[in-house]
Design a protein around this motif. Structure first.
Motif, PDB file in Angstrom:
ATOM      1  N   GLY A  35       0.809  -1.225   0.000  1.00 28.19           N
ATOM      2  CA  GLY A  35       0.000   0.000   0.000  1.00 28.19           C
ATOM      3  C   GLY A  35       0.840   1.271   0.000  1.00 28.19           C
ATOM      4  N   GLU A  36       0.373   2.289  -0.730  1.00 26.32           N
ATOM      5  CA  GLU A  36       1.091   3.567  -0.802  1.00 26.32           C
ATOM      6  C   GLU A  36       0.974   4.378   0.487  1.00 26.32           C
ATOM      7  OE1 GLU A  36       3.129   4.663  -3.201  1.00 26.32           O
ATOM      8  OE2 GLU A  36       2.831   2.713  -4.161  1.00 26.32           O
ATOM      9  N   ASP A  37      -0.091   4.167   1.261  1.00 21.58           N
ATOM     10  CA  ASP A  37      -0.263   4.878   2.519  1.00 21.58           C
ATOM     11  C   ASP A  37      -0.169   3.920   3.712  1.00 21.58           C
ATOM     12  OD1 ASP A  37      -2.586   3.586   1.846  1.00 21.58           O
ATOM     13  OD2 ASP A  37      -3.912   5.141   2.622  1.00 21.58           O
ATOM     14  N   SER A  38       0.614   2.875   3.543  1.00 21.57           N
ATOM     15  CA  SER A  38       0.764   1.844   4.551  1.00 21.57           C
ATOM     16  C   SER A  38       1.608   2.345   5.730  1.00 21.57           C
ATOM     17  CB  SER A  38       1.444   0.621   3.920  1.00 21.57           C
ATOM     18  OG  SER A  38       1.792  -0.329   4.890  1.00 21.57           O
ATOM     19  N   SER A  39       1.281   1.860   6.912  1.00 23.10           N
ATOM     20  CA  SER A  39       2.095   2.190   8.085  1.00 23.10           C
ATOM     21  C   SER A  39       3.462   1.510   8.022  1.00 23.10           C
ATOM     22  CB  SER A  39       1.366   1.782   9.364  1.00 23.10           C
ATOM     23  OG  SER A  39       1.155   0.386   9.375  1.00 23.10           O
ATOM     24  N   TRP A  40       3.593   0.537   7.153  1.00 26.02           N
ATOM     25  CA  TRP A  40       4.867  -0.155   6.987  1.00 26.02           C
ATOM     26  C   TRP A  40       5.927   0.754   6.375  1.00 26.02           C
ATOM     27  CZ3 TRP A  40       5.932  -4.497   9.362  1.00 26.02           C
ATOM     28  CH2 TRP A  40       4.893  -5.345   9.741  1.00 26.02           C
ATOM     29  N   ILE A  41       5.531   1.804   5.689  1.00 24.28           N
ATOM     30  CA  ILE A  41       6.500   2.732   5.090  1.00 24.28           C
ATOM     31  C   ILE A  41       7.375   3.327   6.185  1.00 24.28           C
ATOM     32  CG2 ILE A  41       6.747   4.909   3.846  1.00 24.28           C
ATOM     33  CD1 ILE A  41       4.176   4.137   2.316  1.00 24.28           C
ATOM     34  N   PHE A  44       9.841   0.667   7.677  1.00 20.19           N
ATOM     35  CA  PHE A  44      10.997   0.356   6.844  1.00 20.19           C
ATOM     36  C   PHE A  44      11.914   1.564   6.660  1.00 20.19           C
ATOM     37  CE2 PHE A  44       8.576  -3.419   6.110  1.00 20.19           C
ATOM     38  CZ  PHE A  44       9.533  -4.395   5.914  1.00 20.19           C
ATOM     39  N   ASP A  45      11.390   2.776   6.784  1.00 23.58           N
ATOM     40  CA  ASP A  45      12.252   3.962   6.817  1.00 23.58           C
ATOM     41  C   ASP A  45      13.117   3.942   8.066  1.00 23.58           C
ATOM     42  OD1 ASP A  45      11.645   5.183   4.431  1.00 23.58           O
ATOM     43  OD2 ASP A  45      10.038   6.428   5.276  1.00 23.58           O
ATOM     44  N   ARG A  46      12.530   3.505   9.160  1.00 25.04           N
ATOM     45  CA  ARG A  46      13.245   3.491  10.431  1.00 25.04           C
ATOM     46  C   ARG A  46      14.322   2.414  10.483  1.00 25.04           C
ATOM     47  NH1 ARG A  46      10.183   4.150  16.015  1.00 25.04           N
ATOM     48  NH2 ARG A  46      10.722   6.301  15.659  1.00 25.04           N
ATOM     49  N   ILE A  47      14.063   1.239   9.910  1.00 24.79           N
ATOM     50  CA  ILE A  47      15.068   0.168  10.001  1.00 24.79           C
ATOM     51  C   ILE A  47      16.201   0.342   9.004  1.00 24.79           C
ATOM     52  CG2 ILE A  47      13.474  -1.506  10.986  1.00 24.79           C
ATOM     53  CD1 ILE A  47      13.314  -2.879   8.297  1.00 24.79           C
ATOM     54  N   GLY A  48      16.025   1.154   7.969  1.00 27.32           N
ATOM     55  CA  GLY A  48      17.163   1.555   7.170  1.00 27.32           C
ATOM     56  C   GLY A  48      17.348   1.077   5.746  1.00 27.32           C
ATOM     57  N   PRO A  49      17.145  -0.180   5.407  1.00 34.35           N
ATOM     58  CA  PRO A  49      17.500  -0.629   4.054  1.00 34.35           C
ATOM     59  C   PRO A  49      16.753   0.073   2.919  1.00 34.35           C
ATOM     60  CG  PRO A  49      17.118  -2.523   5.455  1.00 34.35           C
ATOM     61  CD  PRO A  49      16.706  -1.317   6.214  1.00 34.35           C
ATOM     62  N   GLY A  50      15.636   0.667   3.186  1.00 32.63           N
ATOM     63  CA  GLY A  50      14.888   1.370   2.144  1.00 32.63           C
ATOM     64  C   GLY A  50      13.586   0.677   1.792  1.00 32.63           C
ATOM     65  N   GLN A  51      12.859   1.336   0.888  1.00 29.45           N
ATOM     66  CA  GLN A  51      11.526   0.834   0.531  1.00 29.45           C
ATOM     67  C   GLN A  51      11.592  -0.407  -0.359  1.00 29.45           C
ATOM     68  OE1 GLN A  51       8.684   1.901   2.013  1.00 29.45           O
ATOM     69  NE2 GLN A  51      10.192   2.991   3.239  1.00 29.45           N
ATOM     70  N   TRP A  52      12.708  -0.612  -1.050  1.00 26.26           N
ATOM     71  CA  TRP A  52      12.834  -1.826  -1.857  1.00 26.26           C
ATOM     72  C   TRP A  52      12.724  -3.053  -0.954  1.00 26.26           C
ATOM     73  CZ3 TRP A  52      16.375  -5.615  -0.943  1.00 26.26           C
ATOM     74  CH2 TRP A  52      17.456  -5.285  -0.118  1.00 26.26           C
ATOM     75  N   PHE A  53      13.221  -2.938   0.288  1.00 27.45           N
ATOM     76  CA  PHE A  53      13.180  -4.052   1.228  1.00 27.45           C
ATOM     77  C   PHE A  53      11.751  -4.344   1.672  1.00 27.45           C
ATOM     78  CE2 PHE A  53      14.231  -6.054   5.427  1.00 27.45           C
ATOM     79  CZ  PHE A  53      14.878  -7.152   4.898  1.00 27.45           C
ATOM     80  N   TYR A  55       9.096  -3.986  -0.284  1.00 27.82           N
ATOM     81  CA  TYR A  55       8.513  -4.758  -1.386  1.00 27.82           C
ATOM     82  C   TYR A  55       9.060  -6.184  -1.414  1.00 27.82           C
ATOM     83  CZ  TYR A  55       6.580  -0.411  -3.159  1.00 27.82           C
ATOM     84  OH  TYR A  55       5.871   0.752  -3.288  1.00 27.82           O
ATOM     85  N   PHE A  56      10.341  -6.322  -1.146  1.00 21.92           N
ATOM     86  CA  PHE A  56      10.978  -7.635  -1.136  1.00 21.92           C
ATOM     87  C   PHE A  56      10.338  -8.538  -0.090  1.00 21.92           C
ATOM     88  CE2 PHE A  56      14.438 -10.399   0.503  1.00 21.92           C
ATOM     89  CZ  PHE A  56      14.636 -11.162  -0.631  1.00 21.92           C
ATOM     90  N   THR A  57      10.165  -8.012   1.143  1.00 22.70           N
ATOM     91  CA  THR A  57       9.549  -8.832   2.192  1.00 22.70           C
ATOM     92  C   THR A  57       8.089  -9.142   1.876  1.00 22.70           C
ATOM     93  OG1 THR A  57       9.051  -6.875   3.512  1.00 22.70           O
ATOM     94  CG2 THR A  57      11.092  -8.050   4.024  1.00 22.70           C
ATOM     95  N   ALA A  58       7.399  -8.207   1.234  1.00 17.30           N
ATOM     96  CA  ALA A  58       6.004  -8.450   0.851  1.00 17.30           C
ATOM     97  C   ALA A  58       5.915  -9.585  -0.165  1.00 17.30           C
ATOM     98  CB  ALA A  58       5.383  -7.179   0.290  1.00 17.30           C
TER      99      ALA A  58
END
Length: 76
Positions: A35-41, A44-53, A55-58
């Protein structure tokens, strides 16, 4: 010589219900990450690797959920 009896319909149903429940849980959690407005954004910003990670985990979660539904005899 050990002879195994065939599982009852109830045993098979319970096994498939458990698999379906696990699969639905992982599909739901994985789909939330797309989701574009997901709380997961923020997570994943906080843990560091970026948003690609994210999508990868999803993809891994949804793919794993689908693999749970594959009967054991088809994988071996």
């Amino acid at each position: 010589l050990i002879v195994e009896s065939a599982p009852s319909r109830l045993d098979v149903l319970m096994r498939w219900l458990a698999r379906a429940g696990v699969a639905l849980f992982f599909i739901e959690i994985g789909a939330e990450k797309f989701g574009e407005d997901s709380s997961w954004i923020r997570v994943f910003d906080r843990i560091g690797p970026g948003q690609w990670f994210r999508y990868f985990t999803a993809v891994l979660q949804v793919g794993g959920a689908l693999l749970v539904l594959v009967p054991r005899g088809l994988v071996s």
